[in-house]
Design a protein around this motif. Structure first.
Motif, mmCIF file in Angstrom:
data_model
loop_
_atom_site.group_PDB
_atom_site.id
_atom_site.type_symbol
_atom_site.label_atom_id
_atom_site.label_comp_id
_atom_site.label_asym_id
_atom_site.label_seq_id
_atom_site.Cartn_x
_atom_site.Cartn_y
_atom_site.Cartn_z
ATOM 1 N N LEU A 1 0.766 -1.284 -0.229
ATOM 2 C CA LEU A 1 0.218 -0.154 -0.067
ATOM 3 C C LEU A 1 1.079 1.691 -0.230
ATOM 4 C CD1 LEU A 1 -3.186 1.061 0.560
ATOM 5 C CD2 LEU A 1 -2.293 1.239 2.716
ATOM 6 N N PRO A 2 0.790 2.623 -0.958
ATOM 7 C CA PRO A 2 1.560 3.268 -1.240
ATOM 8 C C PRO A 2 2.149 3.860 0.139
ATOM 9 C CG PRO A 2 0.246 3.457 -2.771
ATOM 10 C CD PRO A 2 -0.467 2.105 -1.954
ATOM 11 N N ALA A 3 2.268 4.867 0.534
ATOM 12 C CA ALA A 3 3.089 6.029 2.418
ATOM 13 C C ALA A 3 1.595 6.469 1.463
ATOM 14 C CB ALA A 3 3.881 5.919 2.233
ATOM 15 N N ARG A 4 1.552 7.588 2.147
ATOM 16 C CA ARG A 4 0.242 8.240 2.570
ATOM 17 C C ARG A 4 -0.799 9.028 1.342
ATOM 18 N NH1 ARG A 4 5.463 9.739 2.051
ATOM 19 N NH2 ARG A 4 6.172 9.981 -0.043
ATOM 20 N N SER A 5 -1.551 7.175 1.266
ATOM 21 C CA SER A 5 -2.306 7.551 0.894
ATOM 22 C C SER A 5 -4.113 7.485 1.688
ATOM 23 C CB SER A 5 -2.057 5.834 -0.237
ATOM 24 O OG SER A 5 -2.499 4.873 1.087
ATOM 25 N N GLY A 6 -3.258 8.128 2.765
ATOM 26 C CA GLY A 6 -4.778 8.068 3.419
ATOM 27 C C GLY A 6 -4.899 7.501 5.107
ATOM 28 N N THR A 7 -6.355 7.938 5.451
ATOM 29 C CA THR A 7 -6.920 6.756 6.061
ATOM 30 C C THR A 7 -8.008 6.016 5.939
ATOM 31 O OG1 THR A 7 -7.432 8.422 7.863
ATOM 32 C CG2 THR A 7 -5.227 7.826 7.766
ATOM 33 N N GLY A 8 -8.563 5.405 6.615
ATOM 34 C CA GLY A 8 -9.312 4.971 7.139
ATOM 35 C C GLY A 8 -10.075 3.801 6.357
ATOM 36 N N GLU A 9 -11.563 3.407 5.968
ATOM 37 C CA GLU A 9 -11.980 2.561 4.537
ATOM 38 C C GLU A 9 -11.616 3.678 3.313
ATOM 39 O OE1 GLU A 9 -15.268 0.198 5.095
ATOM 40 O OE2 GLU A 9 -16.074 1.662 3.586
ATOM 41 N N ARG A 10 -11.117 3.725 2.158
ATOM 42 C CA ARG A 10 -11.152 4.097 1.143
ATOM 43 C C ARG A 10 -10.831 2.976 -0.129
ATOM 44 N NH1 ARG A 10 -6.652 3.955 4.010
ATOM 45 N NH2 ARG A 10 -4.474 4.149 3.801
ATOM 46 N N VAL A 11 -10.507 3.758 -1.336
ATOM 47 C CA VAL A 11 -10.253 2.503 -3.137
ATOM 48 C C VAL A 11 -8.728 3.437 -2.588
ATOM 49 C CG1 VAL A 11 -9.972 2.480 -4.987
ATOM 50 C CG2 VAL A 11 -12.087 2.236 -3.779
ATOM 51 N N VAL A 12 -7.425 2.841 -3.164
ATOM 52 C CA VAL A 12 -6.002 3.954 -3.729
ATOM 53 C C VAL A 12 -6.012 3.390 -4.808
ATOM 54 C CG1 VAL A 12 -4.272 3.276 -2.891
ATOM 55 C CG2 VAL A 12 -5.158 3.879 -1.141
ATOM 56 N N TYR A 13 -5.854 4.403 -6.028
ATOM 57 C CA TYR A 13 -5.608 3.381 -7.110
ATOM 58 C C TYR A 13 -3.387 4.738 -7.643
ATOM 59 C CZ TYR A 13 -5.296 3.985 -12.525
ATOM 60 O OH TYR A 13 -5.449 4.344 -13.111
ATOM 61 N N ALA A 14 -3.073 3.695 -7.575
ATOM 62 C CA ALA A 14 -1.589 4.476 -7.504
ATOM 63 C C ALA A 14 -1.980 4.177 -9.340
ATOM 64 C CB ALA A 14 -0.376 3.199 -7.381
ATOM 65 N N LEU A 15 -1.215 5.295 -10.159
ATOM 66 C CA LEU A 15 -1.438 5.438 -11.774
ATOM 67 C C LEU A 15 -0.260 4.926 -11.799
ATOM 68 C CD1 LEU A 15 -2.321 8.760 -11.936
ATOM 69 C CD2 LEU A 15 -4.038 6.980 -11.735
ATOM 70 N N ASP A 16 1.152 5.216 -10.833
ATOM 71 C CA ASP A 16 2.196 4.767 -11.539
ATOM 72 C C ASP A 16 2.481 2.844 -11.525
ATOM 73 O OD1 ASP A 16 2.968 7.355 -12.371
ATOM 74 O OD2 ASP A 16 4.704 7.567 -10.298
ATOM 75 N N ARG A 17 1.515 2.861 -11.102
ATOM 76 C CA ARG A 17 1.673 0.752 -10.943
ATOM 77 C C ARG A 17 0.550 0.831 -11.499
ATOM 78 N NH1 ARG A 17 3.889 -0.277 -4.310
ATOM 79 N NH2 ARG A 17 2.878 1.349 -3.876
ATOM 80 N N ASP A 18 -0.041 0.661 -11.582
ATOM 81 C CA ASP A 18 -1.024 0.327 -12.469
ATOM 82 C C ASP A 18 -2.156 -0.393 -11.447
ATOM 83 O OD1 ASP A 18 -1.281 1.803 -14.690
ATOM 84 O OD2 ASP A 18 0.035 0.686 -15.748
#
Length: 182
Positions: free
Chosen positions: A59-76
């Motif tokens: 999981l990327p660092a500094r991608s928020g807290t709590g329940e969420r969807v995280v989408y990393a553009l550079d890693r697809d």
């Protein structure tokens, strides 16, 4: 007399437990960092190891807290993160030709089944952004195909497998936070 004795014992027990809890908390917050590592084999330890080693599924660092969807553009890659911060699911995706800017969004609309902007029938569409009139969202092609990216064509469909699309559909309801990172 028996009622008084049991009340005294109960009071002493409660005081002892409170003292032990307080001392345990103080020890935990004042311990040196090297002693505060998660126990080996725990979910926290595995996630920390993945982050520290730069593992692509971390999981990327500094991608928020709590329940969420995280989408990393550079890693697809996408992570479905539970309220506790634990990653419930992560998987690779096929990007669209139009990317949203990094930032925090909310799921704005969903469609069970439609035709994608590339003409392919898709299901479990979860939209969260728009870039110059192009809707951006996650979806799964009914035939399981990845998009054929044409840089001349503006598409916003981030393709998932059908199984991943089903997981996203269950997780990302209207208003769900979506964090986009590089």
């Amino acid at each position: 007399m028996a009622g008084t004795s049991s009340a005294v014992v109960a009071g002493l027990t409660a005081a002892a437990l409170a003292t032990i809890g307080y001392l345990g908390h103080r020890a935990a917050v004042t311990a040196p960092a090297e002693l505060r590592r998660p126990a080996p084999g725990t979910v926290a330890a595995v996630q920390k190891t993945l982050r520290d080693t730069g593992h692509p599924a971390a999981l990327p660092a500094r991608s928020g807290t709590g329940e969420r969807v995280v989408y990393a553009l550079d890693r697809d890659r996408v992570w479905l993160v539970e309220e506790s911060g634990k990653v419930g699911r992560t998987y690779g995706v096929s990007p669209s030709t139009v990317d949203p800017e990094p930032g925090t969004y909310r799921v704005t609309s969903r469609s069970k089944a439609v035709t994608g902007s590339d003409g392919v029938p898709v299901e479990h569409v979860v939209r969260f952004a728009s870039v110059e009139g192009t809707a951006i969202g996650f979806s799964a092609a009914l035939d399981g195909s990845a998009p054929r990216l044409d840089p001349e064509q503006r598409t916003g469909g981030i393709r998932e497998t059908r199984a991943d699309g089903e997981a996203m559909w269950r997780f990302a309801t209207i208003g769900q936070e979506v964090v986009v990172v590089r």
